[in-house]
Scaffold this motif. Sequence first.
Motif, short mmCIF file in Angstrom:
data_model
loop_
_atom_site.label_atom_id
_atom_site.label_comp_id
_atom_site.label_asym_id
_atom_site.label_seq_id
_atom_site.Cartn_x
_atom_site.Cartn_y
_atom_site.Cartn_z
N PRO A 36 -13.13 52.27 16.59
CA PRO A 36 -12.10 52.67 15.62
C PRO A 36 -11.37 51.46 15.04
O PRO A 36 -10.99 50.54 15.77
CB PRO A 36 -11.16 53.54 16.46
N GLY A 37 -11.20 51.46 13.73
CA GLY A 37 -10.49 50.37 13.06
C GLY A 37 -11.36 49.21 12.64
O GLY A 37 -10.87 48.30 11.96
N HIS A 39 -14.02 46.80 10.68
CA HIS A 39 -14.51 46.56 9.33
C HIS A 39 -16.01 46.28 9.44
O HIS A 39 -16.42 45.34 10.14
CB HIS A 39 -13.80 45.38 8.68
N GLY A 59 -13.39 55.45 11.80
CA GLY A 59 -12.22 56.28 11.54
C GLY A 59 -11.43 55.89 10.31
O GLY A 59 -11.80 54.98 9.56
N GLU A 60 -10.31 56.57 10.13
CA GLU A 60 -9.53 56.39 8.91
C GLU A 60 -8.89 55.01 8.80
O GLU A 60 -8.54 54.58 7.69
CB GLU A 60 -8.44 57.47 8.84
N HIS A 61 -8.72 54.32 9.92
CA HIS A 61 -8.12 52.98 9.87
C HIS A 61 -9.18 51.89 9.75
O HIS A 61 -8.84 50.71 9.67
CB HIS A 61 -7.26 52.75 11.10
N GLY A 62 -10.45 52.28 9.76
CA GLY A 62 -11.52 51.32 9.59
C GLY A 62 -11.98 51.24 8.14
O GLY A 62 -11.47 51.93 7.26
N LYS A 63 -12.98 50.39 7.90
CA LYS A 63 -13.50 50.20 6.54
C LYS A 63 -14.99 49.90 6.64
O LYS A 63 -15.41 49.11 7.49
CB LYS A 63 -12.78 49.04 5.85
N ASN A 79 -13.15 55.95 3.61
CA ASN A 79 -13.14 54.58 4.15
C ASN A 79 -14.43 53.83 3.83
O ASN A 79 -14.73 52.81 4.45
CB ASN A 79 -12.92 54.61 5.67
#
Length: 258
Positions: A36-37, A39, A59-63, A79
């Motif tokens: 999670p998170g 890049h 997840g939503e905090h990753g890219k 994302n």
Amino acid sequence: MPRKDQYYNRAKQQGYRARSAFKLKQLNESSGLLSPGDHVVDLGAAPGGWLQVAAEEVGEHGKVVGVDLQRIKELEARNVTTIRGDMTEEETKEKLLAELGEDGADVVLSDMAPNMTGEYNLDHARSVYLARQAFEVALDVLDSGGDLAVKVFDGPDLPDLREDMEKEFQYVRATHPDASRKESSELYLIGKGRITAPIRTGDELEVEIVDVGSEGDGIAKVEDFTVFVSGTETGDVVTVEITDVKPRFAFAERVADE
């Protein structure tokens, strides 16, 4: 049920764009590539199956940034960003670096494969060429400690590629996920723990011990990179041999005075 039907049907049922999504799922399970998170860069990303899996895992905090010469149909995942271009061209590389920002990538993935000719040696050589392209991109964009997963066909040029990767990562392993067709010669090289240190294992250099760590080892700095040296004290100036390099620090032993 034949293996190809199993994964093809599962991909359709679960909404993945390609059966290869399960290769990444299995690589992630065995090698812990995605967190999670993170890049993530996906090279040769069309049609987008690996992008879907990576987006779920980070997840939503990753890219996730996908790059391919082909157009990639837009995904629902917020994302995910895609770049249409050739990674050997500077313009594409600049676009990728702009998307990643100063922190770079935590993971680089490549499922790129050449157009098959049916001539084994040629297909193998082309696969190694593509794998080296992915490797070079990884050296440019991976943050310290980052990981690389790259597809290649087994053959005589593989040991040289693996040796070069082993110089840049803490360790490298080869794996053949179950979702790969049994008769296929494809495998994946997994490089874990990108090393960005200014030193390498086996280097000899003179250092000054500037502090002592909690375990009692002396601490030296090489271009702001921390090196732990056993059996030394603050103020010592000693010649050492680097014995082990991690992404953010290294260990060394004193070289005996002649």
